[in-house]
Each structure stands twice: as structure tokens, then as C-alpha cells.
Design a protein around this motif. Structure first.
Motif, PDB file in Angstrom:
ATOM      1  N   THR A   1      33.261  45.172  41.698  1.00 30.94           N
ATOM      2  CA  THR A   1      34.471  45.088  40.881  1.00 30.94           C
ATOM      3  C   THR A   1      35.660  45.738  41.586  1.00 30.94           C
ATOM      4  O   THR A   1      36.808  45.471  41.240  1.00 30.94           O
ATOM      5  CB  THR A   1      34.276  45.786  39.527  1.00 30.94           C
ATOM      6  OG1 THR A   1      33.968  47.172  39.736  1.00 30.94           O
ATOM      7  CG2 THR A   1      33.145  45.126  38.742  1.00 30.94           C
ATOM      8  N   GLN A   2      35.360  46.586  42.600  1.00 32.25           N
ATOM      9  CA  GLN A   2      36.430  47.269  43.329  1.00 32.25           C
ATOM     10  C   GLN A   2      36.075  47.340  44.802  1.00 32.25           C
ATOM     11  O   GLN A   2      34.966  47.740  45.165  1.00 32.25           O
ATOM     12  CB  GLN A   2      36.640  48.677  42.784  1.00 32.25           C
ATOM     13  CG  GLN A   2      37.688  49.498  43.548  1.00 32.25           C
ATOM     14  CD  GLN A   2      37.983  50.816  42.869  1.00 32.25           C
ATOM     15  OE1 GLN A   2      38.563  50.864  41.789  1.00 32.25           O
ATOM     16  NE2 GLN A   2      37.594  51.898  43.510  1.00 32.25           N
TER      17      GLN A   2
ATOM     18  N   GLN B   1      39.143  37.419  37.988  1.00 30.73           N
ATOM     19  CA  GLN B   1      39.215  38.709  37.301  1.00 30.73           C
ATOM     20  C   GLN B   1      40.178  39.690  37.962  1.00 30.73           C
ATOM     21  O   GLN B   1      40.332  40.816  37.496  1.00 30.73           O
ATOM     22  CB  GLN B   1      37.821  39.350  37.256  1.00 30.73           C
ATOM     23  CG  GLN B   1      36.755  38.511  36.591  1.00 30.73           C
ATOM     24  CD  GLN B   1      37.068  38.239  35.130  1.00 30.73           C
ATOM     25  OE1 GLN B   1      37.597  39.108  34.425  1.00 30.73           O
ATOM     26  NE2 GLN B   1      36.741  37.049  34.664  1.00 30.73           N
TER      27      GLN B   1
ATOM     28  N   THR C   1      28.817  48.325  42.750  1.00 29.04           N
ATOM     29  CA  THR C   1      29.963  47.871  41.961  1.00 29.04           C
ATOM     30  C   THR C   1      31.298  48.319  42.549  1.00 29.04           C
ATOM     31  O   THR C   1      32.332  47.726  42.252  1.00 29.04           O
ATOM     32  CB  THR C   1      29.866  48.393  40.520  1.00 29.04           C
ATOM     33  OG1 THR C   1      29.789  49.827  40.539  1.00 29.04           O
ATOM     34  CG2 THR C   1      28.631  47.830  39.828  1.00 29.04           C
ATOM     35  N   SER C   2      31.273  49.363  43.384  1.00 27.90           N
ATOM     36  CA  SER C   2      32.503  49.847  44.004  1.00 27.90           C
ATOM     37  C   SER C   2      32.206  50.239  45.442  1.00 27.90           C
ATOM     38  O   SER C   2      31.244  50.967  45.712  1.00 27.90           O
ATOM     39  CB  SER C   2      33.062  51.051  43.240  1.00 27.90           C
ATOM     40  OG  SER C   2      34.225  51.560  43.864  1.00 27.90           O
TER      41      SER C   2
ATOM     42  N   ASN D   1      33.686  38.940  40.282  1.00 28.09           N
ATOM     43  CA  ASN D   1      33.833  40.078  39.367  1.00 28.09           C
ATOM     44  C   ASN D   1      34.893  41.069  39.822  1.00 28.09           C
ATOM     45  O   ASN D   1      35.165  42.055  39.139  1.00 28.09           O
ATOM     46  CB  ASN D   1      32.495  40.817  39.228  1.00 28.09           C
ATOM     47  CG  ASN D   1      31.433  39.981  38.563  1.00 28.09           C
ATOM     48  OD1 ASN D   1      31.649  39.445  37.482  1.00 28.09           O
ATOM     49  ND2 ASN D   1      30.285  39.839  39.208  1.00 28.09           N
ATOM     50  N   LEU D   2      35.504  40.814  40.980  1.00 29.15           N
ATOM     51  CA  LEU D   2      36.435  41.772  41.572  1.00 29.15           C
ATOM     52  C   LEU D   2      37.701  41.900  40.734  1.00 29.15           C
ATOM     53  O   LEU D   2      38.361  40.911  40.418  1.00 29.15           O
ATOM     54  CB  LEU D   2      36.793  41.311  42.980  1.00 29.15           C
ATOM     55  CG  LEU D   2      37.231  42.374  43.995  1.00 29.15           C
ATOM     56  CD1 LEU D   2      36.100  43.366  44.251  1.00 29.15           C
ATOM     57  CD2 LEU D   2      37.658  41.720  45.289  1.00 29.15           C
ATOM     58  N   HIS D   3      38.059  43.145  40.363  1.00 31.62           N
ATOM     59  CA  HIS D   3      39.326  43.370  39.654  1.00 31.62           C
ATOM     60  C   HIS D   3      40.320  44.177  40.491  1.00 31.62           C
ATOM     61  O   HIS D   3      41.518  44.172  40.204  1.00 31.62           O
ATOM     62  CB  HIS D   3      39.114  44.036  38.290  1.00 31.62           C
ATOM     63  CG  HIS D   3      38.567  45.437  38.332  1.00 31.62           C
ATOM     64  ND1 HIS D   3      39.256  46.505  38.852  1.00 31.62           N
ATOM     65  CD2 HIS D   3      37.389  45.944  37.901  1.00 31.62           C
ATOM     66  CE1 HIS D   3      38.536  47.609  38.743  1.00 31.62           C
ATOM     67  NE2 HIS D   3      37.385  47.301  38.180  1.00 31.62           N
ATOM     68  N   THR D   4      39.849  44.873  41.545  1.00 34.73           N
ATOM     69  CA  THR D   4      40.743  45.623  42.422  1.00 34.73           C
ATOM     70  C   THR D   4      40.377  45.348  43.868  1.00 34.73           C
ATOM     71  O   THR D   4      39.240  45.569  44.275  1.00 34.73           O
ATOM     72  CB  THR D   4      40.645  47.140  42.158  1.00 34.73           C
ATOM     73  OG1 THR D   4      41.038  47.420  40.817  1.00 34.73           O
ATOM     74  CG2 THR D   4      41.554  47.911  43.108  1.00 34.73           C
TER      75      THR D   4
ATOM     76  N   SER E   1      25.646  50.284  39.725  1.00 32.73           N
ATOM     77  CA  SER E   1      25.440  50.047  38.302  1.00 32.73           C
ATOM     78  C   SER E   1      24.282  50.883  37.783  1.00 32.73           C
ATOM     79  O   SER E   1      23.518  51.486  38.549  1.00 32.73           O
ATOM     80  CB  SER E   1      25.161  48.564  38.060  1.00 32.73           C
ATOM     81  OG  SER E   1      23.982  48.165  38.744  1.00 32.73           O
TER      82      SER E   1
END
Length: 385
Positions: free
Chosen positions: A110-111, A154, A81-82, A130-133, A71
Motif C-alpha cells: 500500500t506504500q 487506489q 504492506t509497506s 493496492n498502492l495508495h502512496t 500484514s
């Protein structure tokens, strides 16, 4: 002179402080988590992925570690974040090891993508709110799918394909954003969950050991692949609303319900129902498909005229109907087949009206069924050969 010396000292102090701040901008908790993750993995020969993960006073994980994105440091201590463990590139040697439970401490993720790992999927990943992938495909992961993964609020993309996962697919809860679910090529058994996320656009469970009747399917699926399982019962009309509907090599039975509302609803339609136990007449609405595979079933009656018309006008490019009990094809014998068309109607209760040069090798060389097999299914006493 003393003033100049003091100014120089102050300037050096500012530079060194800024450098120190830049090098230590990742949060301590995330740094510790990365260190723990590294202990459970190692580079396979030819890979240098983890060689960049050097933990010392001058290292900066956010800029020097492979597979890390962080971030904005101006908003406070940076967070990971990834995280991509391994390159995922074809031919890359990759990593060896297991997924550390310490990944759950990277709470800003998030990933998460991982390749060439083994062992179970840590249930603690369910705490990454917060994970989207989440892509854990192409690994050697074993054991059940943790129910916690199916509750991530998410999550939009879940890929667990090409592993050795077993057990049933957990029930999805609080999943109002999931778009992509790929569980193909595992050892998963049991039925599909009775309630799938209504937001799904992509669903693949191909190549498992799943069984049972199909539940209600999400209304906006664009891609559906249930092939090579042991699903049973009728096929609901909702399965055909996808532009790609692959249901071959299951145990589906019964006739297909015709539906005029389906006509013209899908563009570039591919439907594969081959190698099931479907029966009855061919439904008219499937004549709208661009590629249609209905071979190796128990369909009876004459092929509807709209099928023939769409093949000969080029609208339907592939039509495989071999190995059924069809009794007629409304086309004068010898009519030329368009070069763009692939048509196979061999081994039915009729002589094919066109040469079957476009049949696949698996169709065999026999042009029609033995006569004794046909009256049972078509309620006729003879066929014209």
C-alpha cells in the motif's frame, strides 16, 4: 518417569514449532521478491540499511528487516504492506542501485518509498493495485513517467520530484482518489494533461520545461505551483482558488479577469505572478491576498485603492509591483508605511510615494522608468515627477 519425558518432549516440540512458525510467517513469494530487490541495491559507505536484510532459516523480515512493514500474521501468511528503501533522512548516505521489477511481486503493497535509486521507473509498478502512496522523490530516476502509474486505482499520493524524468505527463485514468501530485524539479516537457484528477488538493510541476495553455484545474486545489516553466496563454480564474498559487516565471499573457465572487473566498492567500507578460489593469479581487507578487510584468493604470488600503491596514503584508508600467499609487507622498508591510512599486511610470527600502535587491536602484517607455503603455503624454 517416561510420562514426564514425553511431556517435556511435547512441550519442546510446541515451543520450537511456534518459533519456526513465527520466523517463517512472511509469504514465500514476498520473501523471494525482497531477495531479488536486494540484488539490485547496495549500501553506500556509512549506510547499514541493507545489512539487516539477512536471508536464512531463522530470519524474520517482518521484524528484523529495515524499511519493512507486514500484514497481521494471524490472518494467514503475512504480506509486505509497506516498503521503504533507504531512510530518506537528510545526511543519510542511502543506497545505490536501481529499482527492481521484482517490487511488482509485492502485490499487497500500500506504500512504497525509495531514495537514492537510479534508472527508469519500472512500468510493472502499475500492477500494484493496492498502492495508495508512491514516493520516488529525491532520486536519480530517468526516462518517462510510465502511463501505468497514472492508472493505479487506489493511489492518493504520487511524488516523483527531484529526479531527471523526461517526456510528457501521461493522461490520468481511473484516478478518483489522487490528492497529492508532486513532479517538480525534473525535465518534463509538454502541456499538463487535458484532464486532471478532480480530487487533487496539491499540484506541483515547478522547475520543468512544460509549456502550452492551462487546462481546467481541479476545483478544490489548496496548493498550486506551476512556476519556472514555459506555460502560455491566459490564466484561468480557477488557478486563484488555491490558498497558494505560484505561477511565476512563465510566459502567461493577457489581462487578468476581475471577479467579485473571489473576494473573501481564500484565507492566508499567497499569489505569485511575477516574471510573466501579463498586462492590463490590476484586478480588484487580488487585493484580498496576504502576499502578492505582480512584479516584472506589463500592468498599466493606477494601483486600485483597495490594494493601498489593505497594505496600510495590515491585511496585505507583501505587495511587489516593481518593473511594470503603473501610473499611479493613490497615497499622499510621505505617508508612513506599517512596519509589518513589504511594499515595492519602483521602476514604474511614477515616482514611488514611499521609500522603497523594502524592495528586494533584484528590483535595482532606479525609482522610475525612462519617460519614453511610459506613453506607449499608458496612452499618456507625460508623467509627473
Amino acid at each position: 518417569m517416561a510420562s514426564v519425558s514425553c511431556s517435556l518432549c511435547l512441550f519442546l516440540f510446541i515451543i520450537l514449532s511456534a518459533h519456526s512458525t513465527q520466523q517463517t510467517r512472511l509469504s514465500v513469494g514476498d520473501t523471494d521478491a525482497l531477495s531479488a530487490i536486494k540484488t539490485t541495491l547496495r549500501d553506500l559507505p556509512g549506510s547499514d540499511f541493507l545489512s539487516t536484510w539477512v536471508f536464512n532459516s531463522t530470519s524474520d523480515p517482518c521484524s528484523t528487516f529495515s524499511g519493512i512493514l507486514c500484514s497481521d500474521p494471524t490472518l494467514g501468511p503475512s504480506r509486505v504492506t509497506s516498503l521503504s528503501l533507504g531512510t530518506g533522512l537528510e545526511g543519510s548516505p542511502g543506497l545505490l542501485g536501481s529499482l527492481s521489477t521484482a517490487i511488482a511481486n509485492l502485490t499487497a503493497l500500500t506504500q512504497l518509498v525509495a531514495t537514492s535509486s537510479s534508472g527508469p521507473i519500472p512500468a510493472s509498478l502499475g500492477g500494484l493495485s493496492n498502492l495508495h502512496t508512491l514516493d520516488l522523490g529525491q532520486n536519480n530516476l530517468q526516462g518517462p513517467i510510465p502511463p501505468e502509474l497514472c492508472e493505479l486505482p487506489q493511489l492518493k499520493v504520487l511524488v516523483l520530484a527531484s529526479n531527471r524524468l523526461s517526456g510528457w505527463v501521461p493522461q490520468f485514468k481511473n484516478q478518483e482518489q489522487l490528492l497529492h501530485l508532486d513532479l517538480q524539479k525534473n525535465c518534463i516537457s509538454g502541456p499538463l494533461p487535458p484532464s486532471l484528477p478532480p480530487t487533487l488538493r496539491y499540484l506541483s510541476v515547478s522547475g520543468n520545461q512544460m509549456s502550452g495553455a492551462l487546462p481546467a484545474l481541479p476545483p478544490d486545489l489548496g496548493y498550486l505551483d506551476l512556476s519556472m516553466n514555459a506555460f502560455t496563454g491566459d490564466i484561468p480564474l480557477s488557478a486563484f482558488r488555491s490558498s497558494t498559487a505560484l505561477l511565476q516565471r512563465n510566459n502567461f499573457t493577457g489581462p487578468l479577469t476581475d471577479c467579485a465572487d473571489m473576494v473573501g473566498s481564500v484565507v492566508g492567500w499567497t499569489v505569485d505572478l511575477s516574471h510573466n507578460a501579463l498586462s492590463g489593469d490590476l484586478p480588484g479581487f487580488l487585493a484580498e491576498a496576504e502576499s502578492l507578487f505582480m512584479n516584472n510584468n506589463q500592468f498599466t493604470g493606477a494601483v486600485p485603492m483597495e490594494y493601498v488600503r489593505n497594505v496600510y491596514t495590515g491585511r496585505m503584508r507583501t505587495l511587489y509591483l516593481q518593473h511594470n508600467f503603473l501610473s499611479g499609487f493613490p497615497l499622499p507622498a510621505g505617508s508612513p508605511l506599517p512596519e509589518s508591510a513589504a511594499l515595492c512599486v519602483s521602476y514604474n511610470c511614477m515616482v514611488p510615494p514611499v521609500q522603497s527600502s523594502t524592495c528586494p535587491a533584484s528590483a535595482g536602484d532606479l525609482q522610475y522608468r525612462p519617460l519614453y517607455q511610459c506613453p506607449v503603455f499608458n496612452n499618456i503624454t507625460s508623467i509627473h515627477l
